[in-house]
Design a protein around this motif. Structure first.
Motif, mmCIF file in Angstrom:
data_model
loop_
_atom_site.group_PDB
_atom_site.id
_atom_site.type_symbol
_atom_site.label_atom_id
_atom_site.label_comp_id
_atom_site.label_asym_id
_atom_site.label_seq_id
_atom_site.Cartn_x
_atom_site.Cartn_y
_atom_site.Cartn_z
ATOM 1 N N LEU A 1 8.707 6.257 0.796
ATOM 2 C CA LEU A 1 8.261 7.058 -0.343
ATOM 3 C C LEU A 1 8.208 8.551 -0.031
ATOM 4 N N ASP A 2 8.524 8.901 1.216
ATOM 5 C CA ASP A 2 8.494 10.303 1.647
ATOM 6 C C ASP A 2 7.156 10.949 1.282
ATOM 7 N N CYS A 3 6.075 10.325 1.797
ATOM 8 C CA CYS A 3 4.736 10.805 1.497
ATOM 9 C C CYS A 3 3.855 10.698 2.738
ATOM 10 N N GLN A 4 2.616 11.097 2.602
ATOM 11 C CA GLN A 4 1.632 11.012 3.673
ATOM 12 C C GLN A 4 0.647 9.885 3.363
ATOM 13 N N PRO A 5 -0.015 9.319 4.399
ATOM 14 C CA PRO A 5 -1.001 8.264 4.148
ATOM 15 C C PRO A 5 -2.077 8.683 3.146
ATOM 16 N N GLY A 6 -2.457 9.951 3.161
ATOM 17 C CA GLY A 6 -3.464 10.451 2.229
ATOM 18 C C GLY A 6 -3.010 10.466 0.779
ATOM 19 N N ASP A 7 -1.703 10.382 0.558
ATOM 20 C CA ASP A 7 -1.195 10.271 -0.810
ATOM 21 C C ASP A 7 -1.444 8.871 -1.364
ATOM 22 N N LEU B 1 4.292 5.330 -6.426
ATOM 23 C CA LEU B 1 5.517 4.635 -6.856
ATOM 24 C C LEU B 1 6.015 5.197 -8.186
ATOM 25 N N ALA B 2 5.109 5.438 -9.111
ATOM 26 C CA ALA B 2 5.501 5.971 -10.416
ATOM 27 C C ALA B 2 6.090 7.373 -10.271
ATOM 28 N N ARG B 3 5.462 8.205 -9.459
ATOM 29 C CA ARG B 3 5.972 9.571 -9.254
ATOM 30 C C ARG B 3 7.365 9.574 -8.648
ATOM 31 N N LYS B 4 7.595 8.635 -7.717
ATOM 32 C CA LYS B 4 8.885 8.561 -7.031
ATOM 33 C C LYS B 4 9.910 7.736 -7.806
ATOM 34 N N LYS B 5 9.451 7.122 -8.901
ATOM 35 C CA LYS B 5 10.306 6.268 -9.741
ATOM 36 C C LYS B 5 10.937 5.137 -8.930
ATOM 37 N N ILE B 6 10.089 4.486 -8.137
ATOM 38 C CA ILE B 6 10.519 3.340 -7.330
ATOM 39 C C ILE B 6 9.714 2.122 -7.773
ATOM 40 N N ARG B 7 10.387 1.021 -7.958
ATOM 41 C CA ARG B 7 9.723 -0.224 -8.375
ATOM 42 C C ARG B 7 9.163 -0.956 -7.165
ATOM 43 N N SER B 8 8.148 -1.743 -7.418
ATOM 44 C CA SER B 8 7.513 -2.532 -6.360
ATOM 45 C C SER B 8 8.519 -3.420 -5.647
ATOM 46 N N ARG B 9 9.435 -3.999 -6.408
ATOM 47 C CA ARG B 9 10.449 -4.889 -5.835
ATOM 48 C C ARG B 9 11.294 -4.145 -4.803
ATOM 49 N N GLN B 10 11.692 -2.915 -5.135
ATOM 50 C CA GLN B 10 12.513 -2.120 -4.222
ATOM 51 C C GLN B 10 11.720 -1.736 -2.976
ATOM 52 N N LEU B 11 10.466 -1.336 -3.152
ATOM 53 C CA LEU B 11 9.628 -0.990 -2.006
ATOM 54 C C LEU B 11 9.475 -2.190 -1.086
ATOM 55 N N ASN C 1 2.713 -9.178 -1.966
ATOM 56 C CA ASN C 1 1.892 -8.368 -1.065
ATOM 57 C C ASN C 1 1.852 -6.907 -1.506
ATOM 58 N N VAL C 2 2.955 -6.396 -2.022
ATOM 59 C CA VAL C 2 2.957 -5.035 -2.575
ATOM 60 C C VAL C 2 1.999 -4.980 -3.762
ATOM 61 N N SER C 3 2.026 -6.016 -4.586
ATOM 62 C CA SER C 3 1.133 -6.079 -5.736
ATOM 63 C C SER C 3 -0.337 -6.062 -5.302
ATOM 64 N N LEU C 4 -0.651 -6.812 -4.256
ATOM 65 C CA LEU C 4 -2.018 -6.812 -3.741
ATOM 66 C C LEU C 4 -2.413 -5.433 -3.220
ATOM 67 N N LEU C 5 -1.496 -4.775 -2.546
ATOM 68 C CA LEU C 5 -1.763 -3.417 -2.069
ATOM 69 C C LEU C 5 -2.023 -2.473 -3.241
ATOM 70 N N LYS C 6 -1.173 -2.553 -4.254
ATOM 71 C CA LYS C 6 -1.311 -1.676 -5.417
ATOM 72 C C LYS C 6 -2.660 -1.865 -6.101
ATOM 73 N N SER C 7 -3.130 -3.095 -6.165
ATOM 74 C CA SER C 7 -4.383 -3.386 -6.856
ATOM 75 C C SER C 7 -5.606 -3.091 -5.995
ATOM 76 N N GLY C 8 -5.387 -2.844 -4.705
ATOM 77 C CA GLY C 8 -6.510 -2.580 -3.811
ATOM 78 C C GLY C 8 -7.238 -3.830 -3.381
ATOM 79 N N LYS C 9 -6.649 -4.995 -3.627
ATOM 80 C CA LYS C 9 -7.294 -6.273 -3.304
ATOM 81 C C LYS C 9 -6.965 -6.740 -1.893
ATOM 82 N N VAL C 10 -6.886 -5.803 -0.972
ATOM 83 C CA VAL C 10 -6.643 -6.136 0.430
ATOM 84 C C VAL C 10 -7.802 -5.603 1.261
ATOM 85 N N ARG C 11 -8.025 -6.228 2.380
ATOM 86 C CA ARG C 11 -9.096 -5.781 3.269
ATOM 87 C C ARG C 11 -8.607 -4.756 4.276
#
Length: 73
Positions: free
Chosen positions: A55-61, A11-21, A31-41
């Motif tokens: 984000l024009d990226c790959q899952p491995g990114d 998100l930082a590299r693409k200059k996109i905010r969590s709200r926009q995503l 839920n985006v916040s939980l994903l970012k923190s890794g607090k999801v199963r």
């Protein structure tokens, strides 16, 4: 956990905010916040696909495997 979520980095590299995503992929900002923190199963492939499209990226990114056995404690 040996899977690390690098969503905040992408998100930082693409200059996109969590709200926009969140708006672009149709999930809540908390839920985006939980994903970012890794607090999801888990993450649905559909959600991961939407994130990668926006984000024009790959899952491995976004997801990274780290071998905990070889990581110094």
């Amino acid at each position: 956990m040996s899977i690390v979520v690098n969503l905040d980095v992408v998100l930082a590299r693409k200059k996109i905010r969590s709200r926009q995503l969140a708006a672009d992929i149709g999930i809540t900002e908390p839920n985006v916040s939980l994903l970012k923190s890794g607090k999801v199963r888990g993450i649905r492939f559909e959600t991961l696909s939407k994130i990668c499209r926006v984000l024009d990226c790959q899952p491995g990114d976004i997801l990274e495997y780290r071998d905990e056995a070889s990581t110094p404690h």
